[in-house]
Design an enzyme around this catalytic site. Structure first.
Site, mmCIF file in Angstrom:
data_model
loop_
_atom_site.group_PDB
_atom_site.id
_atom_site.type_symbol
_atom_site.label_atom_id
_atom_site.label_comp_id
_atom_site.label_asym_id
_atom_site.label_seq_id
_atom_site.Cartn_x
_atom_site.Cartn_y
_atom_site.Cartn_z
ATOM 1 N N CYS A 1 -35.464 40.631 28.861
ATOM 2 C CA CYS A 1 -34.956 40.419 30.211
ATOM 3 C C CYS A 1 -34.926 38.923 30.524
ATOM 4 O O CYS A 1 -35.303 38.107 29.692
ATOM 5 C CB CYS A 1 -35.808 41.159 31.223
ATOM 6 S SG CYS A 1 -37.435 40.432 31.420
ATOM 7 N N ASP A 2 -34.547 38.618 31.731
ATOM 8 C CA ASP A 2 -34.452 37.221 32.125
ATOM 9 C C ASP A 2 -35.703 36.762 32.863
ATOM 10 O O ASP A 2 -36.329 35.788 32.489
ATOM 11 C CB ASP A 2 -33.226 37.009 32.999
ATOM 12 C CG ASP A 2 -32.856 35.548 33.169
ATOM 13 O OD1 ASP A 2 -33.226 34.734 32.302
ATOM 14 O OD2 ASP A 2 -32.182 35.225 34.158
#
Length: 102
Positions: A16-17
């Protein structure tokens, strides 16, 4: 096109970021689904994808960044954190030991 041999997957990474809740929930769900298959499921940031991952699941908006970090490891983009067909396809292939093209 990249091919994934589901029977050979031992480590799946959900990248994910920012590490917010949705991707953590996805990693937990996939971990439960693959518990009987001996697959380790980890959650990490896109920039920290481990080199020993066999397959990476990441949101479509992060797929190019993930490919840049993951090298030759297959990166499977998805759009929905829950119920996405791309994630289901990967999980099913691992559970049934099937080969899939991504």
């Amino acid at each position: 096109m990249t091919t994934i041999d589901g029977s050979a997957v031992r480590k799946l990474v959900v990248a994910c970021d920012a590490g917010m809740g949705s991707s953590v929930m996805l990693a937990s769900t996939v971990r439960k689904q693959l518990a009987k298959n001996g697959v380790t499921v980890e959650h990490t940031s896109v920039q920290e994808i481990p080199g020993d991952a066999d397959v990476v699941l990441t949101h479509a908006g992060l797929a190019d960044r993930a490919r840049g970090v993951a090298g030759s490891t297959p990166v499977v983009p998805f759009n929905l954190f829950l119920g996405d067909p791309a994630v289901t396809k990967v999980v099913t292939a691992i559970q049934k030991g099937q080969t899939i093209d991504v």
